[in-house]
Design a protein around this motif. Structure first.
Motif, PDB file in Angstrom:
ATOM      1  N   SER A  17       0.827  -1.206   0.000  1.00 21.01           N
ATOM      2  CA  SER A  17       0.000   0.000   0.000  1.00 21.01           C
ATOM      3  C   SER A  17       0.857   1.251   0.000  1.00 21.01           C
ATOM      4  O   SER A  17       2.020   1.223   0.422  1.00 21.01           O
ATOM      5  N   LEU A  18       0.268   2.315  -0.486  1.00 19.30           N
ATOM      6  CA  LEU A  18       0.901   3.630  -0.464  1.00 19.30           C
ATOM      7  C   LEU A  18      -0.170   4.671  -0.216  1.00 19.30           C
ATOM      8  O   LEU A  18      -1.334   4.458  -0.562  1.00 19.30           O
ATOM      9  N   ARG A  19       0.254   5.794   0.327  1.00 22.16           N
ATOM     10  CA  ARG A  19      -0.637   6.934   0.459  1.00 22.16           C
ATOM     11  C   ARG A  19       0.034   8.134  -0.211  1.00 22.16           C
ATOM     12  O   ARG A  19       1.086   8.580   0.252  1.00 22.16           O
ATOM     13  N   LEU A  20      -0.586   8.606  -1.257  1.00 25.00           N
ATOM     14  CA  LEU A  20      -0.087   9.780  -1.947  1.00 25.00           C
ATOM     15  C   LEU A  20      -0.771  11.017  -1.389  1.00 25.00           C
ATOM     16  O   LEU A  20      -1.947  10.969  -1.016  1.00 25.00           O
ATOM     17  N   SER A  21      -0.034  12.102  -1.360  1.00 26.11           N
ATOM     18  CA  SER A  21      -0.586  13.377  -0.924  1.00 26.11           C
ATOM     19  C   SER A  21      -0.356  14.416  -2.009  1.00 26.11           C
ATOM     20  O   SER A  21       0.612  14.328  -2.771  1.00 26.11           O
ATOM     21  N   ILE A  70      -9.889   8.107  -2.483  1.00 29.01           N
ATOM     22  CA  ILE A  70      -9.506   9.514  -2.495  1.00 29.01           C
ATOM     23  C   ILE A  70     -10.199  10.230  -1.348  1.00 29.01           C
ATOM     24  O   ILE A  70     -11.336   9.901  -0.981  1.00 29.01           O
ATOM     25  N   SER A  71      -9.513  11.203  -0.783  1.00 35.16           N
ATOM     26  CA  SER A  71     -10.102  12.040   0.255  1.00 35.16           C
ATOM     27  C   SER A  71      -9.435  13.407   0.187  1.00 35.16           C
ATOM     28  O   SER A  71      -8.395  13.567  -0.462  1.00 35.16           O
ATOM     29  N   THR A  78      -5.178  19.816   1.153  1.00 32.81           N
ATOM     30  CA  THR A  78      -4.495  18.605   0.708  1.00 32.81           C
ATOM     31  C   THR A  78      -5.508  17.570   0.247  1.00 32.81           C
ATOM     32  O   THR A  78      -6.568  17.413   0.864  1.00 32.81           O
ATOM     33  N   VAL A  79      -5.155  16.870  -0.803  1.00 29.81           N
ATOM     34  CA  VAL A  79      -5.943  15.731  -1.263  1.00 29.81           C
ATOM     35  C   VAL A  79      -5.052  14.496  -1.170  1.00 29.81           C
ATOM     36  O   VAL A  79      -3.848  14.567  -1.400  1.00 29.81           O
ATOM     37  N   TYR A  80      -5.676  13.395  -0.807  1.00 35.74           N
ATOM     38  CA  TYR A  80      -4.944  12.154  -0.560  1.00 35.74           C
ATOM     39  C   TYR A  80      -5.438  11.049  -1.498  1.00 35.74           C
ATOM     40  O   TYR A  80      -6.599  11.042  -1.917  1.00 35.74           O
ATOM     41  N   LEU A  81      -4.543  10.128  -1.766  1.00 35.88           N
ATOM     42  CA  LEU A  81      -4.913   8.930  -2.505  1.00 35.88           C
ATOM     43  C   LEU A  81      -4.327   7.729  -1.787  1.00 35.88           C
ATOM     44  O   LEU A  81      -3.111   7.551  -1.764  1.00 35.88           O
ATOM     45  N   GLN A  82      -5.200   6.951  -1.191  1.00 33.68           N
ATOM     46  CA  GLN A  82      -4.789   5.702  -0.539  1.00 33.68           C
ATOM     47  C   GLN A  82      -4.870   4.590  -1.569  1.00 33.68           C
ATOM     48  O   GLN A  82      -5.924   4.384  -2.190  1.00 33.68           O
ATOM     49  N   ILE A  83      -3.768   3.889  -1.756  1.00 33.03           N
ATOM     50  CA  ILE A  83      -3.704   2.822  -2.751  1.00 33.03           C
ATOM     51  C   ILE A  83      -3.375   1.516  -2.046  1.00 33.03           C
ATOM     52  O   ILE A  83      -2.342   1.398  -1.394  1.00 33.03           O
ATOM     53  N   ASN A  84      -4.252   0.558  -2.180  1.00 34.33           N
ATOM     54  CA  ASN A  84      -4.053  -0.748  -1.564  1.00 34.33           C
ATOM     55  C   ASN A  84      -3.933  -1.835  -2.631  1.00 34.33           C
ATOM     56  O   ASN A  84      -4.305  -1.629  -3.782  1.00 34.33           O
ATOM     57  N   SER A  85      -3.423  -2.978  -2.225  1.00 26.09           N
ATOM     58  CA  SER A  85      -3.310  -4.137  -3.122  1.00 26.09           C
ATOM     59  C   SER A  85      -2.667  -3.751  -4.451  1.00 26.09           C
ATOM     60  O   SER A  85      -3.174  -4.057  -5.521  1.00 26.09           O
TER      61      SER A  85
END
Length: 122
Positions: A17-21, A70-71, A78-85
Motif C-alpha cells: 500500500s501507499l498513500r499519496l498526498s 480519495i479524500s 491537501t488531497v490524498y490517494l490511498q492505494i491498496n493491493s
C-alpha cells in the motif's frame, strides 16, 4: 492560480500500500474539484479518481475501484490517494490535478502537479 505538489510515491512490493498526498497552495483550494491521473510507461495519461469540492462525491475508474480511495482536507489544502493491493499495472507517474468542474477528462482540469512516481515490484 493553484500550485500542486505531490508526494508519497516510491518503490513498493506487489500487494502493498501507499498513500499519496497532494498539497495545494493558495486560499481557494475548496473551490476546485480534484483528481488523480496516472501515466504508465509508454501509455497515455489516464483518469484514476476524482473528488468534488466539498468531498462528498467521489468517482473512480473501474480499474481501481475497491483498491483506491480519495479524500481531501480543505483545511490543510491537501488531497490524498490511498492505494491498496498494488500490482504491476499500477506502476506509473501519478499526477494531482485541480479543476473548476468535476470531470474524468484531463482536458477539463486547470492545474497540474509535476507528478510522483509509483513503482510496483513483483
Amino acid at each position: 492560480q493553484v500550485q500542486l505538489v505531490e508526494s508519497g510515491g516510491g518503490l513498493v512490493q506487489a500487494g502493498g500500500s501507499l498513500r499519496l498526498s497532494c498539497a495545494a497552495s493558495g486560499r481557494t483550494f475548496s473551490r476546485y474539484a480534484m483528481g488523480w491521473f496516472r501515466q504508465a510507461p509508454g501509455k497515455e495519461r489516464e483518469f484514476v479518481v476524482g473528488i468534488s469540492r466539498s468531498g462528498d462525491s467521489t468517482y473512480y475508474a473501474d480499474s481501481v475501484k475497491g483498491r483506491f480511495t480519495i479524500s481531501r482536507d480543505n483545511v490543510k489544502n491537501t488531497v490524498y490517494l490511498q492505494i491498496n493491493s498494488l500490482n504491476a499495472e499500477d506502476t506509473a507517474v501519478y499526477y494531482c490535478a485541480a479543476g473548476w468542474i468535476a470531470t474524468r477528462s484531463q482536458y477539463g482540469m486547470n492545474y497540474w502537479g509535476k507528478g510522483t512516481l509509483v513503482t510496483v515490484s513483483s
